[in-house]
Design an enzyme around this catalytic site. Structure first.
Site, PDB file in Angstrom:
ATOM      1  N   ASN A   1       0.617  -1.256   0.073  1.00 25.68           N
ATOM      2  CA  ASN A   1      -0.154  -0.298  -0.078  1.00 25.68           C
ATOM      3  C   ASN A   1       0.716   1.548   0.029  1.00 25.68           C
ATOM      4  OD1 ASN A   1      -2.448  -1.519   0.230  1.00 25.68           O
ATOM      5  ND2 ASN A   1      -2.707  -1.218   2.158  1.00 25.68           N
TER       6      ASN A   1
ATOM      7  N   SER B   1       2.473  -6.586   9.585  1.00 31.62           N
ATOM      8  CA  SER B   1       2.682  -8.203  10.645  1.00 31.62           C
ATOM      9  C   SER B   1       3.738  -9.004   9.135  1.00 31.62           C
ATOM     10  CB  SER B   1       1.357  -8.509  10.586  1.00 31.62           C
ATOM     11  OG  SER B   1       1.018  -9.683   9.010  1.00 31.62           O
TER      12      SER B   1
ATOM     13  N   ASP C   1      -1.339   3.829   5.729  1.00 33.14           N
ATOM     14  CA  ASP C   1      -0.023   3.513   4.806  1.00 33.14           C
ATOM     15  C   ASP C   1      -0.075   4.604   3.674  1.00 33.14           C
ATOM     16  OD1 ASP C   1       0.713   1.305   5.965  1.00 33.14           O
ATOM     17  OD2 ASP C   1      -1.913   0.347   3.938  1.00 33.14           O
TER      18      ASP C   1
END
Length: 318
Positions: free
Chosen positions: A49, A145, A260
């Protein structure tokens, strides 16, 4: 910004990318089928992103990620249209699918994220080597993550390597990934208010509380701390002062990717050697632009140009 401008090297790392699917539904009913009014597919994962947003800002960036299986093939096809320079390492298993459901009545947003494939040490080493070479001497964006098989120490280790090679590491993560990266003193971090509260193990009811904790982290060795505040805008604390940017008045449609987009705005401006105040202004314009878009869609270049005029930045005495 009417053409791609020269700036320092930039690379994003997405160890756990996804295909993002967004559904717009009138209303979710338990144990009943809900028919979507609209569906959207986008390449996803925080680093992806950020790279999508940088492209929209006319800033060239490399994007390193791990892909797997049939979903990974679909992801790569999507990446070809939305990124300038994708670099993919293949592993066994399947790239995850993330789903966002936007309910119309009552207005609500539901998000379900997948797990991702198991990543071997060999594959991890390959993507790290590629990433470190591509960001050399420039900006390295470590965000999102990590999939199974990747230790939480990964970002801290990469901060040392990036900055030992003359680069600037940007970390946008939460939980153990951020906690373990902080002692390595990244160049910039971007928690939201809740993530900062968890990090500092205290509630932050006022703007002054947020600013003081951000300043405390900055004094511990992180050069810039940007805290996103949702509809209140964002705060940026650095060696030359503290700044607050008020968010423009927009109708929020989806918050997916807004953080983002803020990271992309910060990196784009700082890579062009703009001032911290202007970096914060661009970050808030980008985040607001994405929040005004449905599902997993991000801002457009023209949209940000308009929003920049609506973002007020002021200096704080903290």
């Amino acid at each position: 910004m009417t053409a791609t401008e020269p700036c320092q090297a930039i690379a994003t790392l997405t160890l756990n990318p996804a295909v993002d699917i967004a559904y717009e539904v009138p209303h979710l009913i338990p144990d009943q089928k809900s028919h979507a009014l609209a569906t959207r597919y986008d390449p996803g994962g925080n680093g992806v992103n950020v790279a999508r947003a940088l492209k929209e800002l006319l800033v060239c960036a490399h994007s390193c990620c791990i892909v797997a299986g049939n979903i990974g093939e679909l992801l790569q096809k999507l990446l070809q249209h939305q990124l300038d320079s994708p670099h993919c390492v293949h592993v066994e298993g399947e790239t995850r699918i993330n789903a966002t459901i936007l309910q119309g009545d009552p207005p609500a947003q539901f998000e379900v994220t997948g797990i991702g494939p198991l990543v071997s040490e060999l594959a991890l080493s390959a993507v790290k080597t590629s990433f470190l070479e591509l960001c050399k001497g420039g900006f390295a964006v470590l965000t999102g993550s990590v999939p199974p098989g990747v230790p939480d120490l990964i970002y801290g280790d990469l901060v040392d390597k990036v900055q030992g090679d003359g680069g600037k590491a940007v970390v946008d993560a939460h939980g153990a990934l951020l906690q373990l990266a902080l002692p390595h003193q990244p160049y910039l971090i971007k928690p939201n208010r809740y993530e900062l509260s968890v990090l500092r193990q205290r509630e932050l009811p006022t703007l002054e509380d947020v600013a003081r904790e951000a300043r405390a982290i900055q004094r511990e060795g992180v050069q810039y701390v940007c805290v996103s505040l949702g509809v209140e805008g964002a705060l940026l604390v650095g060696p030359d002062g503290s700044y607050l940017a008020e968010a423009p008045n927009i109708a929020v449609k989806s918050t997916v990717g807004a953080g983002d987009s803020m990271v992309a705005g910060l990196v784009a401006a700082l890579a062009r050697r703009q001032s911290p105040a202007e970096a914060l202004r661009l970050a808030v314009a980008c985040g607001s632009g994405t929040a005004a878009r449905p599902g997993t869609e991000i801002f457009s270049h023209n949209q940000v140009a308009d929003l920049l005029q609506q973002v007020n930045v002021k200096m704080l005495d903290i």
